[in-house]
Enzyme design. Structure first.
Site, PDB file in Angstrom:
ATOM      1  N   LYS A  57       0.850  -1.199   0.000  1.00 63.28           N
ATOM      2  CA  LYS A  57       0.000   0.000   0.000  1.00 63.28           C
ATOM      3  C   LYS A  57       0.881   1.243   0.000  1.00 63.28           C
ATOM      4  O   LYS A  57       0.626   2.192  -0.732  1.00 63.28           O
ATOM      5  CB  LYS A  57      -0.927   0.002   1.220  1.00 63.28           C
ATOM      6  CG  LYS A  57      -2.109  -0.946   1.059  1.00 63.28           C
ATOM      7  CD  LYS A  57      -2.882  -1.146   2.357  1.00 63.28           C
ATOM      8  CE  LYS A  57      -3.965  -2.200   2.152  1.00 63.28           C
ATOM      9  NZ  LYS A  57      -4.581  -2.674   3.394  1.00 63.28           N
ATOM     10  N   GLN A 101      -5.098  -1.365   9.570  1.00 61.86           N
ATOM     11  CA  GLN A 101      -4.996  -2.708   8.991  1.00 61.86           C
ATOM     12  C   GLN A 101      -5.656  -3.740   9.908  1.00 61.86           C
ATOM     13  O   GLN A 101      -5.352  -3.810  11.101  1.00 61.86           O
ATOM     14  CB  GLN A 101      -3.510  -3.045   8.768  1.00 61.86           C
ATOM     15  CG  GLN A 101      -3.257  -4.355   8.078  1.00 61.86           C
ATOM     16  CD  GLN A 101      -3.705  -4.360   6.611  1.00 61.86           C
ATOM     17  OE1 GLN A 101      -3.504  -3.398   5.884  1.00 61.86           O
ATOM     18  NE2 GLN A 101      -4.324  -5.444   6.191  1.00 61.86           N
ATOM     19  N   ASP A 124     -11.442   3.031   3.998  1.00 64.89           N
ATOM     20  CA  ASP A 124     -11.885   1.636   3.912  1.00 64.89           C
ATOM     21  C   ASP A 124     -13.414   1.566   3.798  1.00 64.89           C
ATOM     22  O   ASP A 124     -13.966   0.518   3.475  1.00 64.89           O
ATOM     23  CB  ASP A 124     -11.455   0.864   5.182  1.00 64.89           C
ATOM     24  CG  ASP A 124     -10.367  -0.157   4.877  1.00 64.89           C
ATOM     25  OD1 ASP A 124     -10.160  -0.473   3.682  1.00 64.89           O
ATOM     26  OD2 ASP A 124      -9.736  -0.644   5.832  1.00 64.89           O
TER      27      ASP A 124
END
Ligand code: NDP
Length: 302
Positions: A57, A101, A124
């Site tokens: 990422k 995460q 997200d």
């Protein structure tokens, strides 16, 4: 043979195009407005798979011309410390997108952490406010995996209005948001799950079949309506005949590719689109925070 090859939807190539377009728009944003989008990724612990995701990422964020910030906390971090870190990022003007995460260590309540992220920075799309906006048709940040699936479907099919869509799986990160996006695109949507009766019969109705179960090759070729678009979200590691591990999806690809009108392979289908959509979401979040219409940045807005 050539015709069958066209059935395969190349998610890797598609993701490259999305990343290139995001990079062009980021360059315009920087040149015209002096804004550099920033994405912060928080990693708690040292899970090797999460390490790889976070590193990828970071690399792709920088390659798109954005600023990447990585916050690494030890595995025994308590919830209050993580919430304080999230709060700092909420107030940091350099940071336009925040991703924590998952999975988090067991001493931390994941839902409380997600709820602490500023919804405007929740790239997200897991914050209850974004979930609610997606369901009610508002301006949400949409979870990356379903967003990538929608981009591939719309690229192949154009207008999805009136099509029968079946989503197998009802998780909060894939199945439910996928169903909401398909409904928003005017599909007639069925959500199937482990209690669904006659799953093969339900799948056979689908013009669009999305599989997100985590059950290796569960969906067989004869469950698929001829010509249907099949999006395989599953990523399953199984032992191959040679004893080595290999990745397969939730769909039996070799059978399905003979019947479907389009199908994403595993690997190389949905997976690469997920990070590309994270970059897209970071750009979208940055634009909204500054009152800029992404369409004004040229190269289309995705
Ligand atoms: P979850 O385990 O959270 O959800 C699985 C869903 O599948 C549940 O709703 C479950 O039903 C349903 N299901 C399980 N078994 C069956 C069955 N036999 N028949 C019908 N439905 C069934 O998984 P996720 O949604 O998080 O992930 C699904 C897959 O997608 C996994 O392989 C995961 O690795 C992959 N994934 C891939 C991503 C990517 O970037 N490509 C991103 C995220 C996930 P019930 O609710 O009734 O239990």
């Amino acid at each position: 043979m050539t015709e069958r090859a066209e059935v395969r939807i190349d998610g890797k190539a598609f993701a490259e195009r999305v990343r290139a377009r995001v990079a062009e728009q980021v360059a315009v944003l920087r040149g015209r407005h002096g804004i550099v989008p920033g994405l912060a990724v928080v990693l708690v612990g040292d899970d090797p798979a999460s390490e790889i995701y976070v590193r990828n990422k970071g690399k792709q964020t920088e390659a798109a011309g954005m600023q990447s910030l990585q916050i690494r906390l030890p595995a025994d971090t308590d919830e209050a410390t993580l919430l304080a870190a999230v709060n700092d990022l909420n107030g940091d003007r350099r940071v336009n997108g925040i991703l924590v995460q998952l999975p988090l260590p067991s001493q931390i309540d994941t839902e409380r952490v997600i709820a602490a992220i500023d919804p405007a920075k929740d790239v997200d799309g897991f914050h209850p406010i974004n979930v609610g906006r997606l369901m009610s048709g508002g301006e949400a940040l949409v979870p990356c995996t379903p967003l990538g699936c929608m981009m591939m479907l719309q690229d192949r099919l154009g207008d999805l209005g009136g099509l029968e869509a079946v989503v197998v799986g009802r998780s909060n990160i894939v199945g439910k948001p996928m169903a909401a996006l398909l409904l928003k695109a005017n599909c007639t949507v069925t959500v199937a799950h482990s209690r669904t009766r006659d799953l093969p019969g339900v799948c056979r109705r689908a013009d669009i079949l999305v599989a997100a179960t985590g059950r290796p090759e569960m969906i067989r070729g004869d469950w698929i309506k001829p010509g249907a678009m099949v999006i395989d979200v599953g990523i399953n590691r199984i032992a191959g005949a040679d004893g080595k591990n290999r990745l397969v999806g939730d769909v039996a690809y070799a059978e399905a590719v003979e019947v479907a009108g389009g199908i994403t392979p595993v690997p190389g289908g949905v997976g690469p689109m997920t990070i590309a959509c994270l970059l897209q979401n970071t750009l979208t979040a940055t634009c909204r925070q500054h009152g800029i219409d992404p369409a004004d940045l040229g190269a289309g807005s995705g």
